[in-house]
Write an enzyme that holds these catalytic residues in place. Structure first.
Site, PDB file in Angstrom:
ATOM      1  N   LYS A 105       0.897  -1.067   0.080  1.00 36.30           N
ATOM      2  CA  LYS A 105      -0.034  -0.003  -0.029  1.00 36.30           C
ATOM      3  C   LYS A 105       0.810   1.375  -0.048  1.00 36.30           C
ATOM      4  CE  LYS A 105      -1.503   1.432   3.940  1.00 36.30           C
ATOM      5  NZ  LYS A 105      -1.524   2.694   4.490  1.00 36.30           N
ATOM      6  N   ASN A 106       1.853   1.374   0.815  1.00 37.01           N
ATOM      7  CA  ASN A 106       2.561   2.690   0.889  1.00 37.01           C
ATOM      8  C   ASN A 106       3.496   2.781   0.074  1.00 37.01           C
ATOM      9  OD1 ASN A 106       1.114   2.937   3.264  1.00 37.01           O
ATOM     10  ND2 ASN A 106       2.847   2.113   4.790  1.00 37.01           N
TER      11      ASN A 106
ATOM     12  N   ARG B  33      -4.029  10.568   4.147  1.00 35.75           N
ATOM     13  CA  ARG B  33      -2.835  11.624   4.220  1.00 35.75           C
ATOM     14  C   ARG B  33      -1.921  11.513   2.966  1.00 35.75           C
ATOM     15  NH1 ARG B  33       0.778  13.242   7.548  1.00 35.75           N
ATOM     16  NH2 ARG B  33       2.863  12.646   7.401  1.00 35.75           N
TER      17      ARG B  33
ATOM     18  N   CYS C  11      -3.983  11.979  12.579  1.00 38.82           N
ATOM     19  CA  CYS C  11      -4.758  10.681  12.510  1.00 38.82           C
ATOM     20  C   CYS C  11      -4.467   9.977  14.000  1.00 38.82           C
ATOM     21  CB  CYS C  11      -4.126   9.853  11.384  1.00 38.82           C
ATOM     22  SG  CYS C  11      -2.382   9.102  11.634  1.00 38.82           S
TER      23      CYS C  11
ATOM     24  N   ARG D 187       1.689  14.071  12.905  1.00 47.17           N
ATOM     25  CA  ARG D 187       1.827  13.783  11.339  1.00 47.17           C
ATOM     26  C   ARG D 187       2.171  15.236  10.766  1.00 47.17           C
ATOM     27  NH1 ARG D 187      -0.064   8.920  10.156  1.00 47.17           N
ATOM     28  NH2 ARG D 187       1.428   8.585   8.641  1.00 47.17           N
ATOM     29  N   PRO D 188       3.317  16.064  11.099  1.00 44.74           N
ATOM     30  CA  PRO D 188       3.673  17.221  10.743  1.00 44.74           C
ATOM     31  C   PRO D 188       4.319  16.892   9.194  1.00 44.74           C
ATOM     32  CG  PRO D 188       5.492  16.506  11.964  1.00 44.74           C
ATOM     33  CD  PRO D 188       4.276  15.506  12.221  1.00 44.74           C
TER      34      PRO D 188
ATOM     35  N   ASP E  74       6.806  19.566   7.958  1.00 46.53           N
ATOM     36  CA  ASP E  74       7.918  20.446   7.895  1.00 46.53           C
ATOM     37  C   ASP E  74       9.020  20.077   7.023  1.00 46.53           C
ATOM     38  OD1 ASP E  74       8.133  18.448  10.363  1.00 46.53           O
ATOM     39  OD2 ASP E  74      10.141  19.754  10.705  1.00 46.53           O
TER      40      ASP E  74
ATOM     41  N   ASP F 291       4.834  -0.046  11.800  1.00 48.14           N
ATOM     42  CA  ASP F 291       3.590  -0.626  11.553  1.00 48.14           C
ATOM     43  C   ASP F 291       3.287  -2.082  11.989  1.00 48.14           C
ATOM     44  OD1 ASP F 291       3.567   1.120   8.471  1.00 48.14           O
ATOM     45  OD2 ASP F 291       3.257   1.837  10.267  1.00 48.14           O
TER      46      ASP F 291
ATOM     47  N   ILE G 142       8.947   6.197  17.002  1.00 42.16           N
ATOM     48  CA  ILE G 142       8.691   6.941  15.670  1.00 42.16           C
ATOM     49  C   ILE G 142       7.599   7.906  15.768  1.00 42.16           C
ATOM     50  CG2 ILE G 142       7.989   6.442  13.223  1.00 42.16           C
ATOM     51  CD1 ILE G 142      10.782   5.274  13.727  1.00 42.16           C
TER      52      ILE G 142
ATOM     53  N   ARG H 176      -8.745  -0.087   5.196  1.00 47.87           N
ATOM     54  CA  ARG H 176      -8.150   1.070   4.489  1.00 47.87           C
ATOM     55  C   ARG H 176      -6.462   0.377   3.983  1.00 47.87           C
ATOM     56  NH1 ARG H 176      -6.620   6.133   8.041  1.00 47.87           N
ATOM     57  NH2 ARG H 176      -5.032   6.582   6.322  1.00 47.87           N
TER      58      ARG H 176
HETATM   59  C1  EPZ Z   1       4.956   6.464   6.394  1.00 49.75           C
HETATM   60  O1  EPZ Z   1       4.075   7.270   7.033  1.00 49.75           O
HETATM   61  C2  EPZ Z   1       3.692   5.299   6.253  1.00 49.75           C
HETATM   62  N1  EPZ Z   1       2.394   5.898   5.536  1.00 49.75           N
HETATM   63  C3  EPZ Z   1       3.406   5.015   7.680  1.00 49.75           C
HETATM   64  O2  EPZ Z   1       2.321   3.859   7.463  1.00 49.75           O
HETATM   65  C4  EPZ Z   1       4.495   4.466   8.398  1.00 49.75           C
HETATM   66  O3  EPZ Z   1       4.211   4.122   9.740  1.00 49.75           O
HETATM   67  C5  EPZ Z   1       5.554   5.618   8.332  1.00 49.75           C
HETATM   68  O4  EPZ Z   1       5.734   5.907   7.061  1.00 49.75           O
HETATM   69  C6  EPZ Z   1       6.989   5.149   9.009  1.00 49.75           C
HETATM   70  O5  EPZ Z   1       7.344   3.851   8.220  1.00 49.75           O
HETATM   71  C7  EPZ Z   1       2.545   5.903   3.997  1.00 49.75           C
HETATM   72  O6  EPZ Z   1       3.545   5.559   3.528  1.00 49.75           O
HETATM   73  C8  EPZ Z   1       1.256   6.402   3.354  1.00 49.75           C
HETATM   74  P1  EPZ Z   1       7.188   9.461   8.326  1.00 49.75           P
HETATM   75  P2  EPZ Z   1       4.905   9.020   7.035  1.00 49.75           P
HETATM   76  O7  EPZ Z   1       7.235  10.633   7.528  1.00 49.75           O
HETATM   77  O8  EPZ Z   1       5.604   9.160   5.720  1.00 49.75           O
HETATM   78  C9  EPZ Z   1       8.100  12.881  11.823  1.00 49.75           C
HETATM   79  C10 EPZ Z   1       0.402   2.578   7.896  1.00 49.75           C
HETATM   80  O9  EPZ Z   1       0.068   2.044   8.834  1.00 49.75           O
HETATM   81  N2  EPZ Z   1       7.898  13.813  10.586  1.00 49.75           N
HETATM   82  O10 EPZ Z   1       8.289   8.430   8.156  1.00 49.75           O
HETATM   83  O11 EPZ Z   1       3.872   9.953   7.432  1.00 49.75           O
HETATM   84  C11 EPZ Z   1       6.720  11.959  11.987  1.00 49.75           C
HETATM   85  O12 EPZ Z   1       5.932  12.760  12.621  1.00 49.75           O
HETATM   86  C12 EPZ Z   1       0.869   4.001   7.999  1.00 49.75           C
HETATM   87  O13 EPZ Z   1       0.628   2.061   6.510  1.00 49.75           O
HETATM   88  C13 EPZ Z   1       8.282  14.981  10.853  1.00 49.75           C
HETATM   89  O14 EPZ Z   1       8.654  15.480  12.021  1.00 49.75           O
HETATM   90  O15 EPZ Z   1       6.053   8.660   8.143  1.00 49.75           O
HETATM   91  C14 EPZ Z   1       7.107  10.687  12.612  1.00 49.75           C
HETATM   92  O16 EPZ Z   1       7.222  10.877  14.025  1.00 49.75           O
HETATM   93  C15 EPZ Z   1       0.845   4.528   9.524  1.00 49.75           C
HETATM   94  N3  EPZ Z   1       8.157  15.955   9.871  1.00 49.75           N
HETATM   95  C16 EPZ Z   1       8.439  10.382  11.946  1.00 49.75           C
HETATM   96  O17 EPZ Z   1       8.992  11.716  11.313  1.00 49.75           O
HETATM   97  C17 EPZ Z   1       7.872  15.750   8.418  1.00 49.75           C
HETATM   98  O18 EPZ Z   1       7.831  16.499   7.575  1.00 49.75           O
HETATM   99  C18 EPZ Z   1       8.429   9.448  10.935  1.00 49.75           C
HETATM  100  O19 EPZ Z   1       7.522   9.804   9.871  1.00 49.75           O
HETATM  101  C19 EPZ Z   1       7.494  14.283   8.534  1.00 49.75           C
HETATM  102  C20 EPZ Z   1       7.395  13.173   9.578  1.00 49.75           C
END
Ligand code: EPZ
Length: 430
Positions: free
Chosen positions: A22-23, A93, A117, A122-123, A125, A305, A327, A397
């Site tokens: 999915k991702n 998202r 969510c 989920r920022p 930045d 996950d 995470i 989902r």
């Molecule tokens: C992806 O989310 C996945 N979703 C998530 O899967 C997965 O848990 C996550 O990666 C970690 O592997 C999709 O791919 C659609 P991140 P993503 O950016 O990209 C922080 C599922 O169950 N962060 O790697 O949003 C964030 O808050 C979902 O399929 C910032 O601070 O995750 C988190 O603490 C749930 N600023 C960490 O980084 C930013 O601009 C990792 O988030 C972006 C992220």
């Protein structure tokens, strides 16, 4: 509202086919509109998030031709880079991937800011930092992120945190910027590699995906491609943990064992037997489960996950275990639900301290998010009595035909939508 109803106690036995990731698919669909030519994508998972993104893409002018549940042809020639503020965008998202693809192709994009969510704020930045480094002006207005650039120029970008989304979004925009871009401290997940391979199959020039330094040389045009999505490592891991929790014997097929190394390592630690084949992994759980410690980390560490599924398994292992979530800041919401099934878990900050119990007891629980919902189903399958899971739309989902695949492994469970159907199932299994 639909519910899962589960009669626990039956070991899962047999083989299950794992679908596309999915991702990876969400980002690849968004990237598919970066060319004006037709792109064919295979091994697409038929899940709500994918269908929601396809609906949103059609609304901005993409030509979507669904050949079957798992194959789609996309043509982005008629996509308008206008504000993408459709309701369908708010459903998921991952619509934020359209920022990177539209910015890369049209040098402007506007997408609804994803809501938080149930696992954290989920920022974005880091995404915004990357787009600005490529020369875009980015502002947040009216609940949307708007990015614009006269020209996108390659740059050296350091990500303060490892972020899958930011790595992929910046990679997409940089693939059509002028010159070279380096992304340092990049995410190394298999789906990041899959998106890079997909873009390269369209004529992009991306090297180093899968390592923490990705080098991109921008190109002015991308072309048609035919591409098949990699298998979903989290769906695979979920079924492997379901086998372990029900003392079963399950072979997950159509997987890449290397992507499952952290998951396999934990199953071995708790006393399961795991056999790796070329494109399958077999899990046999005949011995009592042992306790262990786990911390979620970016790939190749133990995936966040899989964290709820791990906690469910340790909840019926002998001894005391710990699960540390490094995470996301709020990914233990399911613990209250699991406690109602008899679990003995105490959460202190980002650590769950788990004292194993002999078995879970059936109860009515509610899925707080996608992966926790799947984990509660595993708890119901492994426990005694009947479990009813509400809010299963979260599970749908990201898991295709979840109940059908589990039933094929012997699970006594059904998806019901009326009280009458629920009572009929209770009577049948009583
Ligand atoms: C992806 O989310 C996945 N979703 C998530 O899967 C997965 O848990 C996550 O990666 C970690 O592997 C999709 O791919 C659609 P991140 P993503 O950016 O990209 C922080 C599922 O169950 N962060 O790697 O949003 C964030 O808050 C979902 O399929 C910032 O601070 O995750 C988190 O603490 C749930 N600023 C960490 O980084 C930013 O601009 C990792 O988030 C972006 C992220």
């Amino acid at each position: 509202m639909e519910q899962y109803v589960i009669k626990g106690g039956t070991p899962l036995v047999g083989e299950v086919e794992i679908g596309g990731a999915k991702n990876a698919a969400l980002a690849i669909l968004a990237a598919a509109i970066m060319t004006d030519e037709t792109v064919t994508i295979e091994n697409l998972p038929n899940v709500r998030d994918i269908n929601a993104l396809l609906e949103a893409m059609a609304e901005i002018g993409a030509r979507i031709d669904r050949l079957d549940d798992h194959t789609v042809k996309i043509n982005g020639a008629f996509v308008r880079d206008v504000p993408v503020d459709y309701d369908s965008m708010k459903k998921i998202r991952a619509s934020y991937y359209l920022l990177g693809s539209l910015l890369g192709k049209y040098k402007r994009a506007e997408v609804i800011l994803p809501g938080g969510c149930n696992i954290g704020s989920r920022p974005m930045d880091l995404h915004i930092k990357g787009f600005r480094a490529l020369g875009a002006t980015v502002e947040i207005r009216g609940g949307a992120v708007a990015a614009q650039a006269d020209r996108l120029r390659g740059n050296h970008i350091y990500l303060d945190k490892v972020s899958v989304g930011a790595t992929i979004n910046i990679m997409m925009a940089a693939s059509m910027a002028e010159g070279k871009t380096t992304i340092e401290n990049a995410a190394k997940e298999p789906h990041v590699v899959d998106v890079a391979n997909f873009l390269n199959s369209m004529g992009a020039n991306i090297r180093g995906a899968g390592t923490d330094v990705i080098r991109i040389v921008g190109v002015s045009k991308l072309h048609r491609t035919e591409y098949s999505i990699i298998p979903d490592q989290i769906e695979a891991g979920t079924f492997m943990f379901a086998a372990a929790a029900t003392k079963g014997d399950v072979t997950v097929k159509n997987v890449i064992p290397k992507h499952l190394e952290a998951t396999t390592a934990k199953l071995l630690e708790v006393g399961c037997e795991v056999e790796e084949l070329d494109d399958a992994v077999r899990v046999v759980a005949s011995k009592p489960l042992r306790n262990t410690q786990v911390t979620t980390l970016p790939y190749p560490g133990f995936p966040t996950d899989m964290q709820p599924q791990m906690a469910v398994l340790l909840g019926i292992a002998s001894g005391t275990s710990t699960v540390t979530e490094s995470i996301f800041e709020n990914r233990f919401k399911y613990v209250d639900e699991l406690t109602r099934m008899g679990a003995a878990i105490k959460v202190e900050s980002n650590i769950a301290i788990i004292t194993g119990v002999h078995h879970y007891m059936g109860a009515r629980v509610s899925a707080p998010d996608l992966r926790a919902g799947a984990a509660l189903v595993i708890a119901g399958l492994s426990g005694e009595g009947v479990t009813v899971v509400d809010d299963i739309h979260y599970i749908q989902r990201g898991y295709e035909d979840f109940e059908g695949k589990l039933q094929s492994l012997g699970a006594q469970m059904e998806r019901v939508s009326t009280e009458k159907e629920l009572q009929k199932f209770r009577f049948k299994v009583s």
